[in-house]
Design a protein around this motif. Structure first.
Motif, PDB file in Angstrom:
ATOM      1  N   HIS A  80       0.855  -1.183   0.000  1.00 43.21           N
ATOM      2  CA  HIS A  80       0.000   0.000   0.000  1.00 43.21           C
ATOM      3  C   HIS A  80       0.886   1.227   0.000  1.00 43.21           C
ATOM      4  CE1 HIS A  80       1.081   0.208   4.246  1.00 43.21           C
ATOM      5  NE2 HIS A  80       0.738  -1.053   4.340  1.00 43.21           N
ATOM      6  N   VAL A  88     -11.950  -0.955   4.616  1.00 42.88           N
ATOM      7  CA  VAL A  88     -12.778  -0.858   3.434  1.00 42.88           C
ATOM      8  C   VAL A  88     -13.858  -1.927   3.507  1.00 42.88           C
ATOM      9  CG1 VAL A  88     -12.807  -0.938   0.916  1.00 42.88           C
ATOM     10  CG2 VAL A  88     -10.808  -0.060   2.132  1.00 42.88           C
ATOM     11  N   HIS A 156      -8.096  -7.055  -1.192  1.00 42.11           N
ATOM     12  CA  HIS A 156      -7.645  -6.256  -2.333  1.00 42.11           C
ATOM     13  C   HIS A 156      -6.216  -5.762  -2.142  1.00 42.11           C
ATOM     14  CE1 HIS A 156      -8.615  -2.875   0.361  1.00 42.11           C
ATOM     15  NE2 HIS A 156      -7.875  -2.126  -0.432  1.00 42.11           N
ATOM     16  N   VAL A 157      -5.756  -5.576  -0.908  1.00 46.32           N
ATOM     17  CA  VAL A 157      -4.396  -5.101  -0.672  1.00 46.32           C
ATOM     18  C   VAL A 157      -3.382  -6.122  -1.196  1.00 46.32           C
ATOM     19  CG1 VAL A 157      -2.704  -4.499   1.092  1.00 46.32           C
ATOM     20  CG2 VAL A 157      -5.055  -3.686   1.298  1.00 46.32           C
ATOM     21  N   TYR A 194     -13.260   1.719  -7.300  1.00 42.65           N
ATOM     22  CA  TYR A 194     -11.923   1.770  -6.718  1.00 42.65           C
ATOM     23  C   TYR A 194     -11.759   2.891  -5.702  1.00 42.65           C
ATOM     24  CZ  TYR A 194     -10.498  -1.561 -10.297  1.00 42.65           C
ATOM     25  OH  TYR A 194     -10.380  -2.677 -11.092  1.00 42.65           O
ATOM     26  N   ARG A 195     -12.839   3.508  -5.292  1.00 42.11           N
ATOM     27  CA  ARG A 195     -12.773   4.580  -4.301  1.00 42.11           C
ATOM     28  C   ARG A 195     -13.294   4.105  -2.954  1.00 42.11           C
ATOM     29  NH1 ARG A 195      -9.603   9.050  -5.458  1.00 42.11           N
ATOM     30  NH2 ARG A 195      -9.641   9.381  -7.710  1.00 42.11           N
ATOM     31  N   HIS A 196     -12.647   4.574  -1.892  1.00 42.92           N
ATOM     32  CA  HIS A 196     -13.110   4.265  -0.545  1.00 42.92           C
ATOM     33  C   HIS A 196     -14.442   4.969  -0.308  1.00 42.92           C
ATOM     34  CE1 HIS A 196     -13.265   4.033   3.822  1.00 42.92           C
ATOM     35  NE2 HIS A 196     -12.274   3.153   3.787  1.00 42.92           N
ATOM     36  N   HIS A 202      -8.291   6.543  -3.220  1.00 40.77           N
ATOM     37  CA  HIS A 202      -8.175   5.478  -4.224  1.00 40.77           C
ATOM     38  C   HIS A 202      -7.620   4.217  -3.571  1.00 40.77           C
ATOM     39  CE1 HIS A 202      -7.922   3.775  -8.222  1.00 40.77           C
ATOM     40  NE2 HIS A 202      -8.358   4.910  -8.740  1.00 40.77           N
ATOM     41  N   LEU A 203      -8.253   3.073  -3.886  1.00 40.24           N
ATOM     42  CA  LEU A 203      -7.833   1.813  -3.294  1.00 40.24           C
ATOM     43  C   LEU A 203      -6.604   1.238  -3.978  1.00 40.24           C
ATOM     44  CD1 LEU A 203     -11.291   0.049  -2.791  1.00 40.24           C
ATOM     45  CD2 LEU A 203     -10.030   1.499  -1.194  1.00 40.24           C
TER      46      LEU A 203
END
Length: 450
Positions: A80, A88, A156-157, A194-196, A202-203
């Motif tokens: 990250h 999230v 997703h990370v 793709y947005r928190h 942005h993720l």
């Protein structure tokens, strides 16, 4: 991880622009009324905007290193961006795990000595170990396997980290078209997906987003698309500078904004638009030079980049002027001496270049780029045996980088009709060396001129 402009004439290449798509399918879209990265904004502490002038382009960031092949800009990957982010809500990223999105790596352009090397690690070796040892082919395979088989769809990370590793390793293997194709698995990064949902952050990690813009330009020859992608990222940087709540965050986004500008100049060089790149870089030095603050190392490095671009243009006088401006800010014996010798080379003053590079080689005997450029200068003056000796010793003593292998293969072609045997023997010797992680372990047929 973008490549810098070549530092000597034999590495200079130009890239043509490839027209994409059918013009009849293009639909005119009205221009949005949003502020772009180049619009004047008195409320933003923008280090890129020249005073009392309309900004003409995005400014720049940390420049690429162009004179030290033994150092790699490919540092350890981070899952990250390093900042804290609220949890999230679970999102399904299983589309990234589609096995059909990842391809078998071609092996036709790799010498058999590398494919069958006895010191090849196992595919089960930890990914971090493969990366730190320069085993980028195995790292790319391991990353794709982990994406498809072991990562959780909601994590997703981890998935984005592994995808970043996969794409970056493909670039390091010169498989840019393949990386560009595989990067499409993410789809439209401007999507709200793709947005928190709480912070709108942005993720997708910033470095991965920058790499995907790079791939859109390099993988498909969509140079203008790449430029616009960097401009969009620069616009986001400006927005985040105004919203930053701490000086550290503001400095982070300023650095990213400068980096976008440098990458725009890099694309212009790859397009063959040297004059545009020189003009673009000049906006940075002209704006920073008018500041009351003392010049910084970043400003000096911009002058170094301008020097290289002017050499590509053949404008020796402008190159000398930029080099003098950089030296005035802060002298660096190695950098200044190397660029001065390259100016002699560009001006066909080969004896002077040999003299300068020999002096630098005596002072910095461990610097691989100086040794290589001395060998190239000797080659231009007809001392092929001396050039071959230097390059051979360098290949034995230092991690072999692309231009070294290419130049040594060229010398083999000039020295003997049995050059293919020499190149094959060189490949076998390089494949048997232990991986040290300083440079990539694998060397392709293109570098060996096979």
């Amino acid at each position: 991880m973008p490549p810098p402009p070549p530092t000597h004439p034999e590495r200079a290449r130009s890239h043509g622009r490839v027209v994409s798509g059918d013009e009849r399918r293009r639909v005119a879209i009205p221009r949005r009324s949003t502020r772009g990265p180049l619009d004047a904004d008195a409320g933003v502490d923008d280090p890129l905007s020249p005073p009392d002038a309309e900004p003409a382009s995005i400014p720049a960031a940390r420049p690429p290193r162009v004179l030290s092949p033994s150092r790699s800009e490919a540092g350890p990957f981070a899952p990250h961006d390093g900042g804290s982010m609220p949890d999230v809500p679970s999102k399904d990223f299983s589309f990234v795990q589609d096995p059909s999105a990842y391809h078998v790596l071609p092996a036709a352009n790799i010498p058999p000595s590398f494919l069958n090397a006895p010191n090849q690690p196992s595919i089960s070796t930890p990914l971090e170990t493969l990366l730190s040892s320069g085993r980028y082919r195995l790292a790319a395979i391991a990353a794709a396997r982990s994406i498809v088989q072991t990562a959780a769809p909601a994590d997703h990370v981890t998935l984005l980290y592994l995808l970043h590793v996969r794409l970056a390793c493909l670039c390091l293997l010169s498989e840019h078209a393949l990386a560009a194709h595989e990067s499409k698995v993410l789809g439209d990064l401007n999507s709200a997906f793709y947005r928190h949902p709480l912070t709108n952050a942005h993720l997708v990690p910033w470095n991965l987003r920058v790499l995907i813009v790079r791939l859109a330009a390099l993988g498909y020859g969509e140079w203008r698309k790449g430029v616009m992608g960097y401009y969009e990222l620069a616009s986001e940087c400006r927005d985040n500078i105004t919203k930053a709540t701490s000086e550290e965050d503001k400095q982070t986004w300023k650095t990213r904004l400068r980096d976008c500008g440098i990458r725009v100049a890099n694309i212009l060089v790859e397009m063959g638009q040297m004059e545009g790149a020189a003009q673009h870089l000049s906006t940075f030095s002209s704006s920073t030079g008018s500041s009351e603050a003392p010049p910084t190392k970043e400003e000096r490095d911009v002058y170094y980049m301008e020097t290289l671009v002017h050499l590509r243009l053949g404008d020796v006088h402008a190159a000398r002027r930029c080099l003098a401006a950089a030296t005035e800010i802060s002298a660096d014996e190695l950098l200044d001496g190397t660029l001065d010798a390259l100016i002699h080379l560009s001006n066909s003053e080969y004896p002077s270049a040999v003299f300068t590079f020999r002096e630098l080689h005596d002072k910095f005997p461990e610097d691989a780029m100086v040794t290589q450029n001395l060998a190239v200068s000797l080659l231009y003056t007809g001392h092929i045996a001396d050039a071959r000796g230097l390059l051979t010793e360098l290949a034995d003593a230092s991690p072999p980088f692309h231009s070294l292998v290419f130049n040594l293969s060229t010398v083999y072609e000039l020295c003997t009709e049995r050059n293919r045997e020499k190149k094959t023997a060189l490949a076998e010797k390089l494949a048997s060396r232990p991986a040290d992680g300083v440079v990539g372990w694998e060397v392709g047929n293109t570098d060996l001129k096979l």
